[in-house]
Design a protein around this motif. Structure first.
Motif, PDB file in Angstrom:
ATOM      1  N   THR A 238       0.829  -1.204   0.000  1.00  0.00           N
ATOM      2  CA  THR A 238       0.000   0.000   0.000  1.00  0.00           C
ATOM      3  C   THR A 238       0.866   1.258   0.000  1.00  0.00           C
ATOM      4  N   ALA A 239       1.877   1.296   0.897  1.00  0.00           N
ATOM      5  CA  ALA A 239       2.732   2.480   1.002  1.00  0.00           C
ATOM      6  C   ALA A 239       3.517   2.730  -0.275  1.00  0.00           C
ATOM      7  N   LEU A 240       4.035   1.668  -0.845  1.00  0.00           N
ATOM      8  CA  LEU A 240       4.855   1.809  -2.053  1.00  0.00           C
ATOM      9  C   LEU A 240       4.012   2.183  -3.265  1.00  0.00           C
ATOM     10  N   ALA A 241       2.858   1.558  -3.393  1.00  0.00           N
ATOM     11  CA  ALA A 241       1.981   1.875  -4.517  1.00  0.00           C
ATOM     12  C   ALA A 241       1.517   3.327  -4.442  1.00  0.00           C
ATOM     13  N   TYR A 242       1.260   3.807  -3.232  1.00  0.00           N
ATOM     14  CA  TYR A 242       0.830   5.198  -3.046  1.00  0.00           C
ATOM     15  C   TYR A 242       1.929   6.164  -3.490  1.00  0.00           C
ATOM     16  N   ALA A 243       3.190   5.722  -3.361  1.00  0.00           N
ATOM     17  CA  ALA A 243       4.321   6.567  -3.769  1.00  0.00           C
ATOM     18  C   ALA A 243       4.625   6.461  -5.264  1.00  0.00           C
ATOM     19  N   GLY A 244       3.821   5.668  -5.976  1.00  0.00           N
ATOM     20  CA  GLY A 244       3.980   5.586  -7.428  1.00  0.00           C
ATOM     21  C   GLY A 244       4.758   4.382  -7.927  1.00  0.00           C
ATOM     22  N   ALA A 245       5.122   3.463  -7.035  1.00  0.00           N
ATOM     23  CA  ALA A 245       5.881   2.284  -7.445  1.00  0.00           C
ATOM     24  C   ALA A 245       4.963   1.211  -8.013  1.00  0.00           C
ATOM     25  N   THR A 246       5.535   0.356  -8.834  1.00  0.00           N
ATOM     26  CA  THR A 246       4.854  -0.858  -9.280  1.00  0.00           C
ATOM     27  C   THR A 246       5.358  -1.989  -8.397  1.00  0.00           C
ATOM     28  N   VAL A 247       4.432  -2.694  -7.738  1.00  0.00           N
ATOM     29  CA  VAL A 247       4.815  -3.687  -6.751  1.00  0.00           C
ATOM     30  C   VAL A 247       4.210  -5.044  -7.114  1.00  0.00           C
ATOM     31  N   ALA A 248       5.039  -6.076  -7.079  1.00  0.00           N
ATOM     32  CA  ALA A 248       4.567  -7.434  -7.340  1.00  0.00           C
ATOM     33  C   ALA A 248       5.032  -8.345  -6.216  1.00  0.00           C
ATOM     34  N   ALA A 249       4.119  -9.192  -5.748  1.00  0.00           N
ATOM     35  CA  ALA A 249       4.463 -10.162  -4.710  1.00  0.00           C
ATOM     36  C   ALA A 249       5.073 -11.384  -5.371  1.00  0.00           C
ATOM     37  N   THR A 250       6.303 -11.727  -4.991  1.00  0.00           N
ATOM     38  CA  THR A 250       6.972 -12.889  -5.578  1.00  0.00           C
ATOM     39  C   THR A 250       7.064 -14.048  -4.603  1.00  0.00           C
ATOM     40  N   ASP A 251       6.721 -13.798  -3.335  1.00  0.00           N
ATOM     41  CA  ASP A 251       6.723 -14.832  -2.301  1.00  0.00           C
ATOM     42  C   ASP A 251       5.874 -14.313  -1.143  1.00  0.00           C
ATOM     43  N   ARG A 252       5.713 -15.165  -0.139  1.00  0.00           N
ATOM     44  CA  ARG A 252       4.862 -14.774   0.994  1.00  0.00           C
ATOM     45  C   ARG A 252       5.384 -13.515   1.672  1.00  0.00           C
ATOM     46  N   ASP A 253       6.707 -13.371   1.737  1.00  0.00           N
ATOM     47  CA  ASP A 253       7.276 -12.195   2.409  1.00  0.00           C
ATOM     48  C   ASP A 253       8.208 -11.397   1.507  1.00  0.00           C
ATOM     49  N   THR A 254       8.086 -11.595   0.191  1.00  0.00           N
ATOM     50  CA  THR A 254       9.002 -10.939  -0.749  1.00  0.00           C
ATOM     51  C   THR A 254       8.232 -10.164  -1.806  1.00  0.00           C
ATOM     52  N   LEU A 255       8.658  -8.936  -2.038  1.00  0.00           N
ATOM     53  CA  LEU A 255       8.067  -8.084  -3.063  1.00  0.00           C
ATOM     54  C   LEU A 255       9.150  -7.624  -4.033  1.00  0.00           C
ATOM     55  N   THR A 256       8.751  -7.459  -5.282  1.00  0.00           N
ATOM     56  CA  THR A 256       9.628  -6.830  -6.270  1.00  0.00           C
ATOM     57  C   THR A 256       9.054  -5.459  -6.580  1.00  0.00           C
ATOM     58  N   VAL A 257       9.891  -4.447  -6.412  1.00  0.00           N
ATOM     59  CA  VAL A 257       9.443  -3.062  -6.533  1.00  0.00           C
ATOM     60  C   VAL A 257      10.125  -2.408  -7.736  1.00  0.00           C
ATOM     61  N   SER A 258       9.352  -1.783  -8.599  1.00  0.00           N
ATOM     62  CA  SER A 258       9.897  -1.043  -9.736  1.00  0.00           C
ATOM     63  C   SER A 258       9.461   0.405  -9.647  1.00  0.00           C
ATOM     64  N   GLY A 259      10.338   1.317 -10.015  1.00  0.00           N
ATOM     65  CA  GLY A 259       9.991   2.726 -10.037  1.00  0.00           C
ATOM     66  C   GLY A 259      10.553   3.540  -8.893  1.00  0.00           C
ATOM     67  N   LEU A 260      11.172   2.876  -7.930  1.00  0.00           N
ATOM     68  CA  LEU A 260      11.802   3.569  -6.801  1.00  0.00           C
ATOM     69  C   LEU A 260      13.183   2.981  -6.559  1.00  0.00           C
ATOM     70  N   THR A 261      14.129   3.800  -6.147  1.00  0.00           N
ATOM     71  CA  THR A 261      15.445   3.294  -5.783  1.00  0.00           C
ATOM     72  C   THR A 261      15.365   2.574  -4.441  1.00  0.00           C
ATOM     73  N   ALA A 262      16.374   1.773  -4.153  1.00  0.00           N
ATOM     74  CA  ALA A 262      16.425   1.071  -2.867  1.00  0.00           C
ATOM     75  C   ALA A 262      16.440   2.070  -1.717  1.00  0.00           C
ATOM     76  N   GLU A 263      17.179   3.170  -1.886  1.00  0.00           N
ATOM     77  CA  GLU A 263      17.258   4.184  -0.838  1.00  0.00           C
ATOM     78  C   GLU A 263      15.890   4.812  -0.573  1.00  0.00           C
ATOM     79  N   HIS A 264      15.135   5.061  -1.648  1.00  0.00           N
ATOM     80  CA  HIS A 264      13.805   5.653  -1.508  1.00  0.00           C
ATOM     81  C   HIS A 264      12.858   4.677  -0.810  1.00  0.00           C
ATOM     82  N   VAL A 265      12.964   3.393  -1.159  1.00  0.00           N
ATOM     83  CA  VAL A 265      12.126   2.378  -0.522  1.00  0.00           C
ATOM     84  C   VAL A 265      12.386   2.334   0.981  1.00  0.00           C
ATOM     85  N   VAL A 266      13.670   2.348   1.368  1.00  0.00           N
ATOM     86  CA  VAL A 266      14.030   2.315   2.792  1.00  0.00           C
ATOM     87  C   VAL A 266      13.447   3.528   3.515  1.00  0.00           C
TER      88      VAL A 266
END
Length: 310
Positions: A238-266
């Motif tokens: 929810t938080a990442l999508a609100y910031a404009g990222a594309t988010v996909a769940a690849t596992d129960r506790d793992t997400l792949t995030v596109s559109g934001l840098t790692a630093e921005h995600v943190v």
């Protein structure tokens, strides 16, 4: 003499086969330029044209602004290793180098210098007939260095080397570039080029596909994907999508995030109070980047499934 190789508009046909189709690139001083492409891409033909061993139908290949045929004492301008097996088996390593040095007006002291540089001291008096491929590669390197040239060109120099030899070859090429030389290195070993080359010229079907820095190429292949591990998957999405990222769940506790840098995600997760255990930028390998670039330039591919015999 300027340590630069300029290849411009090279075209070459062998009967119905087009080997070079407008090949154009520059090898600049102070860096290792990797020269890569599928079999049949035109790498060997280009190197032979640079050395005056083949004549192009069109275009030019210049070493410090001059074609190879115009160079006086060419070993003083460019040193090359194209075929490590091209040795007179009855000669010792030192005599092979003395013969080459004599042809270029160089003395025995220079021969001893390159023997030391190439790590051939213990075998300098041995006949080359008993040399392993790795030892032949070192002898080829020594020959390429005889004239102390500003340009070094090596075709598959890692072939036949043991792990210690590979490390030596990698460090040696980087040292040559650090001295201000232009180093052109053809290799199929992407893992070695990733640790050795500064720049990459990728070719396919006789032309240049990419001419770029290794770091830039890997960065482009990596994209902006970020791997995120979190126990609060829904809140993070929810938080990442609100910031404009594309988010996909690849596992129960793992997400792949596109559109934001790692630093921005943190930063974003911290501000939102979302717990996480890992945030890492996806980093492609040079192999991945190369395979993506050359996907359409491979002459032959294995069929996904063989047709049944009829």
């Amino acid at each position: 003499m300027e340590a630069t190789v300029e290849v411009t508009g090279l075209r070459k046909r062998y009967g119905p086969t087009t080997a070079l189709d407008g090949m154009t690139f520059t090898v600049r001083p102070g860096q290792v330029t990797g020269f890569v492409g599928p079999n049949g891409a035109g790498k060997s033909t280009t190197m032979r044209v640079i050395l005056g061993l083949d004549t192009p139908d069109e275009g030019t290949a210049l070493i410090g602004g001059q074609p190879y045929r115009n160079l006086r004492n060419p070993l003083n301008h460019i040193g090359a290793l194209l075929d490590a097996a091209a040795l007179q088996p009855g000669r010792t390593a030192r005599n092979h180098l003395l013969w080459l040095a004599h042809s270029q007006g160089l003395g025995a002291r220079r021969v001893d210098d390159v023997i030391e540089q190439a790590g051939l001291g213990p075998v300098a008096g041995r006949r080359t007939a008993g040399f392993s491929l790795g030892m032949r590669q070192r002898l080829g390197i020594a020959a390429a260095l005889l004239g102390d040239p500003p340009v070094i060109m090596l075709d598959e120099p890692f072939n036949g080397l043991d792990p210690e030899g590979i490390v030596w070859m990698r460090d040696f090429q980087r040292a040559l570039a650090a001295q201000g030389r232009a180093v052109l290195l053809s290799s199929h070993l992407m893992s070695e080029l990733q640790d050795t080359a500064d720049h990459l010229v990728v070719v396919g079907r006789g032309r240049v596909i990419a001419d770029t820095g290794v770091r830039e190429l890997i960065g482009a292949a990596s994209g902006d994907r970020v791997t995120l591990r979190t126990s609060a998957r829904s809140e993070a999405m929810t938080a990442l999508a609100y910031a404009g990222a594309t988010v996909a769940a690849t596992d129960r506790d793992t997400l792949t995030v596109s559109g934001l840098t790692a630093e921005h995600v943190v930063t974003l997760l911290g501000e939102s109070g979302v717990p996480f255990s890992e945030v890492s930028a996806h980093r492609a390998t040079l192999e991945e980047a190369y395979m993506e670039l050359t996907r359409d330039a491979v002459e032959f591919r294995a069929a996904a499934a063989e047709e049944p015999a009829r």
